[in-house]
Motif scaffolding. Structure first.
Motif, PDB file in Angstrom:
ATOM      1  N   LYS A  19      -4.170   1.451  -1.686  1.00  0.00           N
ATOM      2  CA  LYS A  19      -2.536   0.283  -1.527  1.00  0.00           C
ATOM      3  C   LYS A  19      -2.073  -0.277  -0.158  1.00  0.00           C
ATOM      4  CE  LYS A  19      -1.319   4.888  -3.582  1.00  0.00           C
ATOM      5  NZ  LYS A  19      -0.125   6.149  -3.652  1.00  0.00           N
ATOM      6  N   LYS A  20      -2.770  -0.505   0.677  1.00  0.00           N
ATOM      7  CA  LYS A  20      -2.759  -1.179   1.428  1.00  0.00           C
ATOM      8  C   LYS A  20      -3.588  -2.447   1.342  1.00  0.00           C
ATOM      9  CE  LYS A  20      -3.979  -2.545   6.482  1.00  0.00           C
ATOM     10  NZ  LYS A  20      -4.999  -1.864   7.822  1.00  0.00           N
TER      11      LYS A  20
ATOM     12  N   ARG B  57      -0.597  -4.496  -0.772  1.00  0.00           N
ATOM     13  CA  ARG B  57       0.771  -4.775  -0.357  1.00  0.00           C
ATOM     14  C   ARG B  57       0.049  -5.740   0.255  1.00  0.00           C
ATOM     15  NH1 ARG B  57       1.114   1.242   0.704  1.00  0.00           N
ATOM     16  NH2 ARG B  57       0.236   0.933   2.309  1.00  0.00           N
TER      17      ARG B  57
ATOM     18  N   GLU C 206       0.897  -8.682  -2.350  1.00  0.00           N
ATOM     19  CA  GLU C 206       1.709  -9.606  -3.377  1.00  0.00           C
ATOM     20  C   GLU C 206       2.432  -9.604  -1.841  1.00  0.00           C
ATOM     21  OE1 GLU C 206       3.555  -8.257  -5.971  1.00  0.00           O
ATOM     22  OE2 GLU C 206       1.214  -7.677  -6.964  1.00  0.00           O
ATOM     23  N   LYS C 207       2.282  -9.783  -0.270  1.00  0.00           N
ATOM     24  CA  LYS C 207       2.878 -10.246   0.613  1.00  0.00           C
ATOM     25  C   LYS C 207       2.456 -11.679   0.389  1.00  0.00           C
ATOM     26  CE  LYS C 207       3.289 -10.252   5.465  1.00  0.00           C
ATOM     27  NZ  LYS C 207       2.985  -8.597   6.905  1.00  0.00           N
TER      28      LYS C 207
END
Length: 110
Positions: free
Chosen positions: A14-15, A18, A21-22
């Protein structure tokens, strides 16, 4: 696999998602919109399903778009006019949901 991983999923994955996506959101607007459109296409066509494959394909797209933006190239200068074919080529070797189901069926029958 711990009970927390079963309930919430792998926090490292998940990290990583993220962070990926960042990076995409940091792209100029046209490039970000292109990334989201390609991402939607790949999700809808079932082109990639496995996390490692997904991460590889989407990271590769982000890197290409970052390079294009840095060099002042338009998105289609990188992808070609047939963006769907470009995405299909990126995901051609990726295991799809159908591939996983086929393997599951073949493994289930002795």
């Amino acid at each position: 696999m711990s009970i927390l991983d079963k309930i919430f999923g792998d926090f490292n994955e998940k990290k990583a998602w993220r962070e990926m996506e960042k990076r995409a959101k940091a792209l100029p607007e046209d490039y970000y919109n292109a990334y989201k459109a390609m991402q939607k296409y790949l999700w809808n066509t079932g082109g990639v399903m496995d996390w490692q494959e997904t991460k590889f394909v989407f990271t590769h797209i982000i890197e290409l778009l970052e390079e294009a933006a840095a060099n002042g190239k338009r998105v289609k200068e990188v992808t070609g006019d047939d963006v769907a074919a470009f995405c299909d080529d990126l995901a051609i070797d990726a295991k799809s949901w159908i591939d996983k189901q086929r393997q599951k069926l073949n493994d289930a029958i002795k």
